[in-house]
Design an enzyme around this catalytic site. Structure first.
Site, PDB file in Angstrom:
ATOM      1  N   ASP A 143       0.979  -1.286   0.035  1.00 14.42           N
ATOM      2  CA  ASP A 143      -0.112  -0.085   0.134  1.00 14.42           C
ATOM      3  C   ASP A 143       1.092   1.318   0.016  1.00 14.42           C
ATOM      4  O   ASP A 143       2.151   1.172   0.138  1.00 14.42           O
ATOM      5  CB  ASP A 143      -0.704   0.027   1.053  1.00 14.42           C
ATOM      6  N   MET A 162      -8.252   7.517  10.117  1.00 16.29           N
ATOM      7  CA  MET A 162      -8.941   7.778   8.827  1.00 16.29           C
ATOM      8  C   MET A 162     -10.044   9.021   8.971  1.00 16.29           C
ATOM      9  O   MET A 162     -10.810   9.082   8.461  1.00 16.29           O
ATOM     10  CB  MET A 162      -9.656   6.510   8.026  1.00 16.29           C
ATOM     11  N   LYS A 164      -3.859   3.003  -1.503  1.00 16.64           N
ATOM     12  CA  LYS A 164      -4.764   4.041  -1.625  1.00 16.64           C
ATOM     13  C   LYS A 164      -4.058   5.480  -1.746  1.00 16.64           C
ATOM     14  O   LYS A 164      -3.181   5.855  -0.902  1.00 16.64           O
ATOM     15  CB  LYS A 164      -5.589   4.017  -0.453  1.00 16.64           C
TER      16      LYS A 164
HETATM   17  N1  SAH Z   1      -3.374  -0.635   9.415  1.00 13.37           N
HETATM   18  C1  SAH Z   1      -3.088   0.659   9.914  1.00 13.37           C
HETATM   19  C2  SAH Z   1      -4.278   1.469  10.042  1.00 13.37           C
HETATM   20  C3  SAH Z   1      -4.688   1.735   8.309  1.00 13.37           C
HETATM   21  S1  SAH Z   1      -6.114   2.861   8.467  1.00 13.37           S
HETATM   22  C4  SAH Z   1      -2.461   0.709  11.485  1.00 13.37           C
HETATM   23  O1  SAH Z   1      -2.517  -0.239  11.939  1.00 13.37           O
HETATM   24  O2  SAH Z   1      -1.849   1.596  11.758  1.00 13.37           O
HETATM   25  C5  SAH Z   1      -5.083   4.375   7.725  1.00 13.37           C
HETATM   26  C6  SAH Z   1      -5.159   5.346   8.984  1.00 13.37           C
HETATM   27  O3  SAH Z   1      -4.313   5.002   9.958  1.00 13.37           O
HETATM   28  C7  SAH Z   1      -4.730   6.817   8.661  1.00 13.37           C
HETATM   29  O4  SAH Z   1      -5.981   7.373   8.090  1.00 13.37           O
HETATM   30  C8  SAH Z   1      -4.385   7.374   9.853  1.00 13.37           C
HETATM   31  O5  SAH Z   1      -5.571   7.781  10.438  1.00 13.37           O
HETATM   32  C9  SAH Z   1      -3.693   6.410  10.581  1.00 13.37           C
HETATM   33  N2  SAH Z   1      -2.195   6.297  10.443  1.00 13.37           N
HETATM   34  C10 SAH Z   1      -1.443   5.561   9.732  1.00 13.37           C
HETATM   35  N3  SAH Z   1      -0.268   5.891   9.973  1.00 13.37           N
HETATM   36  C11 SAH Z   1      -0.160   7.132  10.497  1.00 13.37           C
HETATM   37  C12 SAH Z   1       0.954   7.920  10.920  1.00 13.37           C
HETATM   38  N4  SAH Z   1       2.076   7.880  10.687  1.00 13.37           N
HETATM   39  N5  SAH Z   1       0.539   9.098  11.579  1.00 13.37           N
HETATM   40  C13 SAH Z   1      -0.931   9.405  11.897  1.00 13.37           C
HETATM   41  N6  SAH Z   1      -1.635   8.828  11.428  1.00 13.37           N
HETATM   42  C14 SAH Z   1      -1.545   7.535  10.906  1.00 13.37           C
END
Ligand code: SAH
Length: 246
Positions: A34, A170, A56
């Site tokens: 991704d 998100m 995405k």
């Molecule tokens: N599987 C991922 C989440 C996927 S949904 C996990 O466990 O982290 C994607 C969302 O994760 C983004 O919209 C944001 O809200 C959050 N996110 C992922 N990486 C981030 C980062 N480095 N800083 C802030 N938010 C983050």
């Protein structure tokens, strides 16, 4: 037939990749990935590894999920080691469960390699513990993708009256509606909120405010970003550390 590793890439800081993830990335014949918080991870692959981007862009999939499932399945017919690499943890809003089910139905062997989820690690890099004795006895990780008020919203807003910490993933695009909804169910308008953008990376930005003013303060932050709602946000004053490193 090959084996598929549904693998978490961690939140951004490359050193938060697990040893197990690093091992399979080094062995991979193909990596299906991704939009990753840290694309440097792909440099750990062996020579000749094939890369397939299915990510995405701002919520819009390049490929729909059923085609991603099919791509993973097809790659497992062709290669021995297939790594499906996802930001954070593959089972936290990563649709890893759907991919695993698709493979299971077709008899493709797979393993799950959990990752360090942004839901906990990004607040931690901002100096915000998701639980804290005497302040928060639990936390919830909730999708912020469903705007409150939408007729089909599945989010049990009424359950958010407790003082548990709430982490919205998100949700930046719905920040205004989320804050309004939380005030509507009775949270005080000066209730603490933090928005953390690009957490655990050198571009990390943390904006702290209240339910009433957070939207104005944080609306222009770049994604990925998450929202933390709870009194634990106030601990950042004492516990901030990452943005003090030189
Ligand atoms: N599987 C991922 C989440 C996927 S949904 C996990 O466990 O982290 C994607 C969302 O994760 C983004 O919209 C944001 O809200 C959050 N996110 C992922 N990486 C981030 C980062 N480095 N800083 C802030 N938010 C983050």
């Amino acid at each position: 037939m090959g084996k598929v590793y549904l693998t978490g890439a961690g939140p951004g800081d490359i050193e938060l990749l697990t040893l197990k993830a690093a091992k399979v990335i080094g062995m991979a014949d193909v990596i299906i990935y991704d939009r990753l918080a840290n694309p440097e991870i792909l440099k750990m692959a062996k020579d000749g590894c094939r890369f397939i981007y299915v990510g995405k862009e701002d919520g819009r999939h390049i490929l729909p999920q059923d085609q991603i499932n099919e791509t993973i399945y097809e790659m497992a017919q062709r290669y021995d080691v297939v790594v499906r690499l996802k930001g954070g943890d593959p089972f936290v809003f990563g649709r890893g469960g759907e991919e695993g089910a698709y493979l299971a139905q077709r008899g493709v062997p797979f393993e799950v390699i959990p990752g360090v989820t942004s839901a906990i690690s990004v607040p931690a890099y901002a100096g915000i513990p998701v639980t804290h004795r005497g302040i928060s006895v639990g936390f919830r990780v909730v999708t912020g993708h469903e705007a409150p008020g939408k007729p089909k919203s599945q989010i049990p807003w009424e359950n958010f009256r407790s003082d548990d910490t709430i982490v919205f993933l998100m949700g930046l695009h719905n920040l205004k509606q989320i804050a309004a909804k939380l005030m509507e169910i009775g949270k005080p308008k000066d209730f603490p909120v933090a928005v953390i953008s690009k957490g655990t990376t050198p571009e990390q930005q943390v904006v702290v405010g209240t339910l009433e003013n957070i939207y104005e303060r944080a609306k222009n932050l770049p994604t990925p970003a998450l929202i933390v709602v709870g009194r634990v946000v106030e601990l950042r004053e004492q516990l901030r550390w990452f943005d003090k490193l030189v």
